[in-house]
Design a protein around this motif. Structure first.
Motif, PDB file in Angstrom:
ATOM      1  N   VAL A 543       0.856  -1.194   0.000  1.00 55.65           N
ATOM      2  CA  VAL A 543       0.000   0.000   0.000  1.00 55.65           C
ATOM      3  C   VAL A 543       0.885   1.234   0.000  1.00 55.65           C
ATOM      4  CG1 VAL A 543      -2.079  -0.949   1.016  1.00 55.65           C
ATOM      5  CG2 VAL A 543      -0.229  -0.288   2.510  1.00 55.65           C
ATOM      6  N   GLU A 544       0.453   2.265  -0.744  1.00 55.79           N
ATOM      7  CA  GLU A 544       1.185   3.522  -0.876  1.00 55.79           C
ATOM      8  C   GLU A 544       0.266   4.661  -0.476  1.00 55.79           C
ATOM      9  OE1 GLU A 544       3.766   2.143  -4.814  1.00 55.79           O
ATOM     10  OE2 GLU A 544       1.887   3.278  -5.030  1.00 55.79           O
ATOM     11  N   GLY A 545       0.796   5.612   0.291  1.00 51.26           N
ATOM     12  CA  GLY A 545       0.005   6.753   0.733  1.00 51.26           C
ATOM     13  C   GLY A 545       0.805   7.663   1.636  1.00 51.26           C
ATOM     14  N   GLY A 546       0.072   8.510   2.411  1.00 46.62           N
ATOM     15  CA  GLY A 546       0.716   9.429   3.338  1.00 46.62           C
ATOM     16  C   GLY A 546       0.920   8.789   4.707  1.00 46.62           C
ATOM     17  N   PRO A 547       1.594   9.502   5.618  1.00 45.40           N
ATOM     18  CA  PRO A 547       1.861   8.951   6.954  1.00 45.40           C
ATOM     19  C   PRO A 547       0.598   8.651   7.752  1.00 45.40           C
ATOM     20  CG  PRO A 547       3.253  10.854   6.507  1.00 45.40           C
ATOM     21  CD  PRO A 547       2.253  10.800   5.417  1.00 45.40           C
ATOM     22  N   LYS A 548      -0.379   9.558   7.711  1.00 44.84           N
ATOM     23  CA  LYS A 548      -1.627   9.323   8.456  1.00 44.84           C
ATOM     24  C   LYS A 548      -2.392   8.139   7.873  1.00 44.84           C
ATOM     25  CE  LYS A 548      -2.320  14.112   9.901  1.00 44.84           C
ATOM     26  NZ  LYS A 548      -3.219  15.296   9.832  1.00 44.84           N
TER      27      LYS A 548
END
Length: 634
Positions: A543-548
């Motif tokens: 999965v790829e995304g932001g820290p939150k």
């Protein structure tokens, strides 16, 4: 008075009455036919016959059938009386006696439609019986016309009887009427018919029929020099052409006319210079004819043999892998696929790459520094930009509760002062006094004493208005469903221009559809990208995304989903508890995958190729190697 007929007469009338019932009703019931024949045999009158038929069917149909049947019976009875010698006079006298019993419609039907009934009764049997022609003005006979037709002789009557007998037999054979051979009855009937024909011939003698001379030979066809038809005087004659009436013939005629119009002479091409390019192919576009394609003999047998060999090979490979797993060879074999061979690492190159740039040769023999390789310039490595966001960062300021109250009080006072200034200038109407039930007497005073009911109703209306205005203001500030959705998505989405946080999870078994749905749905709700690879007991979730977003998804994978509830069976048939673990997490410069999707890979090569297409095959190498080591430790 009714008409009485014996059984022989009824047997002759039965086929005709059967036809009438079949024509009018569409069917013929044996009960209706037997009741009708019984009534005629008993000598019942017309009204009695109609009442009997009315009990078996509708009144209108009974009336119509009675007219038809009674006309046939009366016709037959009249013919029978004439042949027996009573003549028309006796028949008329009997009818005069029974005048009161029959209505005008019946009498009119009998006398006006007599010959029509006779024609319908024996239409094919009595071809020579004709209707009496209507009276026409008498035409003077021309000179040389033939005298009146004489009455038939005895020999002619015998011939007519024989012909009629043959016709009746043939008719009965066509109708499949099986009756016993009764020569006496047939001869009696033939005598009746012959008498009827004789009476008709005698009546026809009284009528003068003009003689029409027919040509004894065909009229000769005269054609002139131009090939056109002319008469004896030389005048052209337009012959009538045959016009087709059938639709098929009409269509054929139209088709021929269309062809004749279509086949007009092509316009003559004017002679001139012809421009021809030999490079252009003269052959136009043609469609190849489809032919039948047959399979070679033994094609499907060979395919079946190949499938059987493949199944045996898979079975053999599974047996070998199970034995290797028990002996501990499998883990070493799998790691050998990932780690380079030791021989290549121990090999010493003939020249180091950094020296090759300076010397310009492939070994150290007789080396000389390449001219211009060394200078007073210093080569610095290319500096990459740090992974930082370009957006301006707004640091929020948080106030204490006391500070927030003070700020709210100051803002409200400023707004109240501004409104008071507008009221003093006359720009805004002043507010009505805020009257409540508690300060009613103090605000209104004497008005409350004079009419308390009216004042109380006014105050309550004012209170309701203030409440409705307050609720309307709250609703106007409330977000719509679309605005709520946009706000939530804005909170969940993060800026990944400075770098993308990636997490790699490994799950032992991922066959539960509910857990697969949670993995996919949560990634879509958090606006994350990635992929899920399914391969035996090494199922990888990237999965790829932001820290939150990664924090929420990590909580889902490691805490919220109860992996231990499921069990799976390995190749040896041993049951194990399912579990998920975090293999790696870090940052990348950009996203490698799109919307999260599931990929089923049958072999390790397919799995590594899937990650290699995205440029991150090291995810698979790391996850698979740790899985192999973990299985060897168990």
């Amino acid at each position: 008075m009714g008409i009485h007929l014996d059984e022989e007469d009824l047997s002759e009338l039965e086929p005709q009455i059967f036809k009438i019932f079949k024509k009018e009703l569409g069917f013929c019931d044996s009960d209706i036919l037997s009741n009708t024949m019984t009534a005629i045999h008993e000598g019942i009158e017309r009204d009695g016959l109609e009442s009997r038929l009315a009990n078996l069917m509708e009144v209108k149909k009974a009336h119509k059938l009675t007219d038809e049947v009674w006309g046939i019976v009366s016709e037959y009875y009249m013919l029978k009386q004439e042949s027996s010698g009573e003549g028309e006079g006796g028949y008329k006298r009997r009818h005069e006696e029974d005048d009161d019993d029959e209505d005008d419609y019946g009498k009119r039907k009998k006398y006006t439609d007599t010959w029509a009934k006779a024609d319908r009764y024996n239409k094919e049997e009595l071809d020579k019986v004709q209707k009496i022609p209507s009276k026409k003005p008498k035409v003077e006979p021309e000179e040389g016309s033939n005298p009146a037709v004489p009455s038939p002789s005895a020999d002619q009557i015998k011939k007519m009887l024989a012909n009629t007998q043959k016709m009746i037999e043939e008719r009965k054979r066509q109708l499949n009427v099986v009756t016993p051979h009764q020569p006496a009855v047939l001869s009696h009937k033939a005598q009746q018919i012959a008498a009827l024909q004789a009476s008709i011939a005698s009546k026809l003698n009284k009528v003068d029929i003009p003689k029409i001379e027919l040509p004894n030979k065909p009229i000769p066809l005269i054609i002139n020099d131009s090939g056109r038809t002319v008469d004896s005087s030389g005048v052209e004659i337009q012959l009538t052409q045959h016009v087709p009436t059938l639709k098929a013939n009409l269509r054929a005629q139209k088709k021929e006319e269309y062809k004749a119009v279509k086949e007009e002479p092509a316009p003559v091409k004017e002679e001139g210079p012809d421009f021809f390019d030999p490079r252009v192919g003269m052959k136009g576009a043609t469609r190849t004819k489809r032919i039948m394609k047959f399979h070679d003999a033994g094609k499907f047998q060979a395919e079946a043999q190949r499938l059987r060999m493949k199944t045996q090979l898979e079975k053999l490979q599974s047996e070998i892998s199970s034995i290797a797993r028990k002996t501990g060879i499998s883990s070493a074999t799998q790691l050998a696929k990932l780690v380079p061979k030791g021989g290549q690492m121990d090999k010493v190159p003939e020249i180091e790459w950094w020296d090759q740039l300076l010397i310009g040769s492939h070994n150290y023999e007789n080396w000389i520094i390449r001219p211009g390789a060394i200078s007073n310039l210093i080569e610095h490595p290319i500096q990459l930009k740090p992974m930082e966001s370009n957006r301006s960062v707004h640091v929020p300021m948080f106030l204490t509760k006391k500070e927030r109250k003070k700020l709210r009080r100051q803002n409200r006072r400023e707004a109240w002062k501004e409104k008071q200034d507008k009221v003093r200038l006359g720009l805004v109407q002043p507010d009505e006094p805020k009257v409540k039930m508690s300060n009613l007497m103090r605000v209104l005073g004497n008005e409350q004493i004079m009419d308390p009911t009216k004042v109380e109703a006014h105050v309550r209306a004012q209170m309701a208005k203030r409440k409705s205005d307050h609720e309307a203001a709250n609703l106007s500030r409330k977000l719509t469903p679309a605005q709520k959705k946009a706000k939530n998505s804005r909170k969940l989405q993060e800026d990944t221009s400075a770098g993308v946080t990636v997490s790699v999870y490994r799950v032992k078994n991922l066959m539960n559809p509910a857990k697969k749905w949670k993995i996919e749905k949560n990634a879509a709700q958090l606006f994350m990208t990635g992929t899920v690879l399914l391969y035996q007991d090494v199922n990888i979730v990237v999965v790829e995304g932001g820290p939150k977003q990664q924090k929420k998804y990590k909580q889902l994978m490691l805490q919220r989903v109860k992996w231990s509830e499921d069990t799976y069976t390995d190749k040896d048939g041993t049951e194990h508890q399912n579990k998920a673990e975090l293999v790696w997490e870090g940052q990348t410069k950009q996203r490698n995958f799109g919307e999260i999707k599931f990929k089923l890979c049958p072999t390790e090569g397919f799995a590594r190729e899937h990650f290699k297409k995205a440029g991150c095959e090291h995810y698979w190498d790391h996850a698979y190697s740790t899985a192999v080591l973990a299985s060897s430790e168990m």
